[in-house]
Design an enzyme around this catalytic site. Structure first.
Site, PDB file in Angstrom:
ATOM      1  N   CYS A  76       0.849  -1.196   0.000  1.00 19.69           N
ATOM      2  CA  CYS A  76       0.000   0.000   0.000  1.00 19.69           C
ATOM      3  C   CYS A  76       0.882   1.242   0.000  1.00 19.69           C
ATOM      4  CB  CYS A  76      -0.889  -0.003   1.239  1.00 19.69           C
ATOM      5  SG  CYS A  76      -1.796   1.521   1.453  1.00 19.69           S
ATOM      6  N   CYS A 168      -8.096  -0.347   0.714  1.00 20.45           N
ATOM      7  CA  CYS A 168      -7.178  -0.818   1.755  1.00 20.45           C
ATOM      8  C   CYS A 168      -6.815  -2.283   1.505  1.00 20.45           C
ATOM      9  CB  CYS A 168      -7.865  -0.672   3.111  1.00 20.45           C
ATOM     10  SG  CYS A 168      -7.028  -1.516   4.441  1.00 20.45           S
ATOM     11  N   GLN A 313     -14.932 -10.780  16.092  1.00 22.12           N
ATOM     12  CA  GLN A 313     -13.511 -10.821  15.730  1.00 22.12           C
ATOM     13  C   GLN A 313     -13.348 -10.398  14.271  1.00 22.12           C
ATOM     14  OE1 GLN A 313     -10.922 -11.535  17.697  1.00 22.12           O
ATOM     15  NE2 GLN A 313     -11.849 -12.499  19.486  1.00 22.12           N
ATOM     16  N   TYR A 342     -16.451 -11.945  29.310  1.00 19.88           N
ATOM     17  CA  TYR A 342     -16.216 -11.041  28.170  1.00 19.88           C
ATOM     18  C   TYR A 342     -16.632 -11.774  26.881  1.00 19.88           C
ATOM     19  CZ  TYR A 342     -13.063  -9.269  31.793  1.00 19.88           C
ATOM     20  OH  TYR A 342     -12.518  -8.844  32.965  1.00 19.88           O
ATOM     21  N   GLU A 363     -21.178 -10.483  29.573  1.00 23.89           N
ATOM     22  CA  GLU A 363     -20.755  -9.431  28.639  1.00 23.89           C
ATOM     23  C   GLU A 363     -21.413  -8.122  29.061  1.00 23.89           C
ATOM     24  OE1 GLU A 363     -18.891  -8.768  25.744  1.00 23.89           O
ATOM     25  OE2 GLU A 363     -19.921  -6.843  25.817  1.00 23.89           O
ATOM     26  N   ASP A 424     -11.679 -13.432  27.899  1.00 25.72           N
ATOM     27  CA  ASP A 424     -11.204 -12.812  26.653  1.00 25.72           C
ATOM     28  C   ASP A 424     -11.431 -11.304  26.763  1.00 25.72           C
ATOM     29  OD1 ASP A 424     -10.484 -12.150  24.098  1.00 25.72           O
ATOM     30  OD2 ASP A 424     -12.135 -13.185  23.109  1.00 25.72           O
ATOM     31  N   CYS A 451      -5.724  -9.913  23.836  1.00 21.25           N
ATOM     32  CA  CYS A 451      -5.287  -9.134  22.672  1.00 21.25           C
ATOM     33  C   CYS A 451      -4.189  -8.148  23.072  1.00 21.25           C
ATOM     34  CB  CYS A 451      -6.472  -8.416  22.033  1.00 21.25           C
ATOM     35  SG  CYS A 451      -7.375  -7.390  23.176  1.00 21.25           S
TER      36      CYS A 451
HETATM   37  N1  SAH Z   1     -15.053 -13.349  23.402  1.00 18.30           N
HETATM   38  C1  SAH Z   1     -15.653 -12.493  22.420  1.00 18.30           C
HETATM   39  C2  SAH Z   1     -15.444 -11.009  22.684  1.00 18.30           C
HETATM   40  C3  SAH Z   1     -14.073 -10.559  23.100  1.00 18.30           C
HETATM   41  S1  SAH Z   1     -13.791  -8.810  23.043  1.00 18.30           S
HETATM   42  C4  SAH Z   1     -15.191 -12.875  21.041  1.00 18.30           C
HETATM   43  O1  SAH Z   1     -14.202 -13.566  20.883  1.00 18.30           O
HETATM   44  O2  SAH Z   1     -15.845 -12.486  20.088  1.00 18.30           O
HETATM   45  C5  SAH Z   1     -14.039  -8.288  24.654  1.00 18.30           C
HETATM   46  C6  SAH Z   1     -15.479  -8.125  25.031  1.00 18.30           C
HETATM   47  O3  SAH Z   1     -15.518  -7.727  26.396  1.00 18.30           O
HETATM   48  C7  SAH Z   1     -16.247  -7.063  24.264  1.00 18.30           C
HETATM   49  O4  SAH Z   1     -17.419  -7.630  23.754  1.00 18.30           O
HETATM   50  C8  SAH Z   1     -16.575  -5.991  25.332  1.00 18.30           C
HETATM   51  O5  SAH Z   1     -17.817  -5.371  25.124  1.00 18.30           O
HETATM   52  C9  SAH Z   1     -16.574  -6.800  26.587  1.00 18.30           C
HETATM   53  N2  SAH Z   1     -16.280  -6.101  27.856  1.00 18.30           N
HETATM   54  C10 SAH Z   1     -15.482  -5.032  28.061  1.00 18.30           C
HETATM   55  N3  SAH Z   1     -15.375  -4.765  29.369  1.00 18.30           N
HETATM   56  C11 SAH Z   1     -16.112  -5.693  30.020  1.00 18.30           C
HETATM   57  C12 SAH Z   1     -16.375  -5.952  31.401  1.00 18.30           C
HETATM   58  N4  SAH Z   1     -15.852  -5.204  32.368  1.00 18.30           N
HETATM   59  N5  SAH Z   1     -17.161  -6.999  31.702  1.00 18.30           N
HETATM   60  C13 SAH Z   1     -17.694  -7.796  30.730  1.00 18.30           C
HETATM   61  N6  SAH Z   1     -17.479  -7.582  29.421  1.00 18.30           N
HETATM   62  C14 SAH Z   1     -16.692  -6.555  29.064  1.00 18.30           C
END
Ligand code: SAH
Length: 516
Positions: A76, A168, A313, A342, A363, A424, A451
């Site tokens: 790019c 992109c 994701q 999460y 979540e 996560d 991440c």
């Molecule tokens: N496991 C899922 C999402 C991971 S991303 C996947 O793989 O698709 C992290 C996620 O945590 C997001 O959806 C975000 O909204 C959530 N999150 C952020 N802070 C949080 C908290 N304090 N308690 C619960 N969820 C939370």
């Protein structure tokens, strides 16, 4: 040590010996450390100093004097200006080595693990087979160039100046056609773009999401207002219904497009209302203009519905590998109870549910939990329950018996002492209260998907001090050409083979399920 005094705008020659946290090159001139943007490890470059601190400074590469053997021709032409791809000038193989080293170094420096411990548990990073066009989601700012032309593209790194680029190399190739249709509609109908400084103008961003398996495309325009003028004109263009627009486009391209008819794949068009002066892209209110309110995609044989606001994701090919590893680390046999903290729209929860007795997902975003519930129904998975709230509040509420009726009613030993907890979290990692409760719940295994390996290392330190042993670590490259890396870890309770269950005063001989 006294360094020679350097000043802003000084030009220096520097050999790059290391790579920084954001992918920048690191080298020394007369012992003074410089972080050089866009320089590749192994390069000798001419660099201009942009900022001087006492013990280190920042610089920008001006010219490559002697290229590194890892330097490649970037795909790019905007890669240096755009904030998205810090590593594009480095070979993909070297990027993977860098990411593996980053995880190792964080485990060593922040996690306090020894090299021997790390070497015993770390497996080779899982790279991408095709590190281009892998993203299923893109958010393009809309604005004006210096001449006042309507443009869309990307923010230049660390600024809000828009670089015009609809093509992109990380995004879906069809995004270009969609953005063109939107710009054409805006010009034709005198629709203004948002001017951030003044807070005036209408269209702020365009969100495009693509289901890589389903082929479905979602388009959402983020507005500094409630309504678009002539909304039906936009719909006609985005769905290819307006013959005039299609003819014009095909004529311009000199050929009739075959099944690449992108506009037939657009199944959802909406607007998101965001009238706040904020860097947050999406507004909370979504209004559907046309089609379905969600698109579908499939991961590991499970179908997911994705709405504009939910987290999903961005790299579906690597996500299947990541979730496969998480499932493997969970070691499920069909008898286990699992908490998935999460959980977003329930992706990992549903993966686990097929192999577990019962899964509980938590979540913070209510819309994501609505999606998660619908995903469970669509896939006919009924051994999973979802809760809205902060992991650090929901988990203790269940563990401690609950302060509200709902939690108390659902109080169950199964929930208080799960076999596996999967987390996560976002980049900032887990809240302390969440970690404490996880330790108190004493699951046999913890699977940590992260991440950000710095916060991961910080949290692993707490979990290991609290009775867990780090057994497996594996990085997965979800974000080729950026400095980010995803990691999945398995922790096993040290006394997992002889876990004492208070309420039954019962000893069990493996860390599997105690209720089966
Ligand atoms: N496991 C899922 C999402 C991971 S991303 C996947 O793989 O698709 C992290 C996620 O945590 C997001 O959806 C975000 O909204 C959530 N999150 C952020 N802070 C949080 C908290 N304090 N308690 C619960 N969820 C939370």
């Amino acid at each position: 040590m006294e360094y020679r005094k350097y000043q802003k705008n000084d030009i220096v020659t520097v050999t790059i010996e290391d790579i920084g946290n954001d992918g920048e090159g690191i080298g020394k001139v007369d012992g003074y450390t410089l972080f050089v943007k866009d320089a590749v490890i192994g390069d000798t470059v001419e660099a201009r100093i942009t900022k001087c601190k006492k013990n280190y400074g920042y610089a920008r590469m001006e010219k490559v004097l002697s290229p590194s053997s890892f330097r490649v021709e970037p795909k790019c032409r905007f890669h240096r200006q755009c904030g998205g791809c810090q590593l594009q000038a480095m070979s993909y193989e070297r990027q993977l080595v860098y990411k593996q080293d980053k995880v190792r170094n964080n485990l060593l420096r922040i996690g306090g693990f020894s090299i021997e411990q790390i070497d015993a548990v770390i497996e080779p990073i899982v790279g991408m087979d095709e590190p281009w066009h892998y993203r299923n989601k893109a958010q393009y700012p809309v604005g004006y160039d210096k001449k006042g032309n309507l443009i869309t593209g990307f923010y230049a790194g660390r600024t809000h100046d828009i670089i015009s680029n609809t093509d992109c190399v990380l995004g879906a190739p069809e995004n270009k056609d969609i953005l063109e249709a939107i710009l054409y509609y805006m010009q034709e109908n005198h629709v203004t773009a948002y001017r951030e400084n003044e807070g005036t103008g209408l269209v702020r961003h365009v969100l495009i999401r693509t289901g890589f398996q389903s082929g479905e495309i979602m388009v959402c325009l983020v507005l500094n207002g409630k309504k678009l003028p002539e909304e039906e004109r936009l719909i006609e263009k985005l769905t290819g219904l307006e013959a005039k627009w299609k003819d014009r486009k095909e004529a311009a391209e000199g050929e009739v497009r075959g099944d690449t008819d992108v506009y037939r794949r657009v199944v959802s068009i909406s607007v998101s209302i965001n009238t706040e002066k904020t860097n947050v892209i999406m507004g909370k209110e979504i209004r559907l203009l046309w089609g379905k309110d969600r698109i579908q995609d499939t991961l590991g044989g499970i179908t997911f519905a994705i709405s504009p606001l939910s987290f999903y994701q961005v790299n579906p090919v690597q996500t299947e590998k990541l979730y496969g590893l998480a499932l493997d680390h969970a070691g499920l046999t069909g008898k286990e109870t699992v908490w998935d903290l999460y959980c977003g729209i329930g992706t990992i929860s549903l993966y686990m549910a097929r192999k577990a007795k019962q899964v509980y997902g938590v979540e913070i975003i209510p819309e994501a939990i609505e999606d998660a519930k619908e995903n469970a129904r669509t896939n006919r998975i009924d051994n999973v329950q979802f809760f809205v709230g902060k992991a650090e509040e929901v988990l203790p509420a269940f563990y401690e018996g609950g302060t509200d009726g709902k939690a108390a009613g659902a109080l169950d030993e199964q929930m208080r002492h799960p076999d596996v907890i999967v987390v996560d979290p976002p980049r900032k990692g887990c809240d302390e209260r969440c970690l404490e409760t996880m330790l108190a719940m004493k699951p046999g295994r913890i699977v940590y998907v992260s991440c950000d390996s710095a916060t991961l290392a910080r949290d692993l330190k707490v979990l290991c001090a609290g009775g867990y042993e780090l057994k497996r670590v594996r990085a997965v490259d979800q974000f080729g050409h950026s400095g980010h890396v995803e990691t999945v870890c398995q922790l096993v309770r040290k006394d997992g083979m002889r876990r004492k269950i208070n309420y039954r005063e019962e000893e069990i001989l493996d860390c599997g399920c105690i209720y089966g």
